[in-house]
Design an enzyme around this catalytic site. Structure first.
Site: not given
Lengths: 147, 154
Positions: B110-113
């Site tokens: 998610h790449h922190c998103a």
């Protein structure tokens, strides 16, 4: 490459999952998420006396997590509760064995294909996701029945 | 951090200093200085230019791969030195694992998103990152690797 991780059996279960889809009726449901990667699974368990009548599931995630749910269904649905928990324990032991555990095909069936996954610490949780959800749902259903 | 140390007993500074014990990060500060000198020597405009060239090259190569969807701008305008993408029918964790086996390191997830992934209706993405040492040969290796991913899971 990848052969030790992605066995043909795993790819087959991923491409043609067994018993996928949430079904009624059910005695307990559990939703588990792997927060580090976003894989998720919902598992439903229904009992018929001392037997597990059905294990149904739905979710999304990598091939390892989804194939392992398919194998869970294949091994556990229709078995006795005791056998189901013994299978779950054997699968968990295999996955946490760092590749040192020799799997018993009589107990684990297609589950032995995941032996290679145990050597990839980051992927062990993927393989165990549906099994943990199953264990959680089954334990709660049994507790409610007072067994 | 202490206040006073004696053989009979010690007293401690008030919070938050009480919990900030130990040697300050001296080695890290010196390392940061060396890194800044290194980058200044090459020149940040030169680094930016290289990143733009490499990113444009990667966008061109990835655009031609069937089944790949590039997330975000289709050119280097409004884009840094990273490209997130999806491969039809293959989960990013499987993409990353098979690329890794071929010596190509990408980040997946998610790449922190997570809300952005939900917005695009995708479980996660594969993300390639480039910097001043990235070469076009490495981009080619990644594209070859993605073709292998597609064959493997196809």
């Amino acid at each position: 490459m990848s052969e030790s991780l992605y066995q043909e059996i795993i790819l087959d279960h991923y491409k043609q999952p067994h018993g996928r889809g949430l079904r009624e009726p059910f005695d307990a449901e559990s939703h588990h998420v792997n927060p580090t990667c976003g894989d998720e699974i919902t598992v439903r368990v229904s009992f018929d006396g001392a037997k597990i009548a059905d294990v149904s599931y739905d979710g999304q995630g990598c091939s390892i997590s989804q194939a392992s749910a398919s194998v869970l269904h294949e091994l556990v649905a229709g078995s006795t509760v005791d056998d189901a928990f013994a299978t779950e324990a054997a699968f968990t032991q295999l996955m946490q064995g760092k590749g040192q555990v020799e799997p018993d095909e009589d107990v684990l069936g297609d589950g032995i294909a995941f032996a290679g996954v145990a050597r990839y610490p980051a992927r062990v949780k993927c393989a165990l996701l549906s099994w943990m959800a199953f264990k959680d749902a089954a334990a709660r259903a049994l507790a409610e029945e007072g067994r | 951090m202490i206040e006073t140390v004696a053989m009979e007993g010690s007293t401690f500074a008030s919070v938050p200093h009480k919990f900030e014990a130990g040697t300050p990060p001296i080695a890290q500060a010196i390392g940061l200085g060396a890194a800044v000198d290194y980058l200044t020597g090459i020149g940040m405009p030169a680094i930016h230019q290289h990143e733009q060239i490499i990113t444009a090259y990667a966008l061109d190569r990835l655009r031609d791969v069937e089944g790949i969807t590039i997330i975000g701008p289709d050119s280097v305008v409004d884009r840094g030195g990273t490209i997130s993408f999806t491969v039809d029918g293959v989960h990013p964790h499987d993409v990353g694992q098979v690329l890794d086996e071929q010596g190509v390191a990408v980040r997946v997830g998610h790449h922190c998103a997570r809300p952005v992934c939900v917005r695009y209706g995708i479980p996660a993405t594969t993300r390639a990152s480039f910097f001043l040492y990235t070469t076009t040969a490495e981009i080619n290796a990644m594209v070859d690797g993605i073709e292998k991913v597609k064959r493997f899971f196809g």
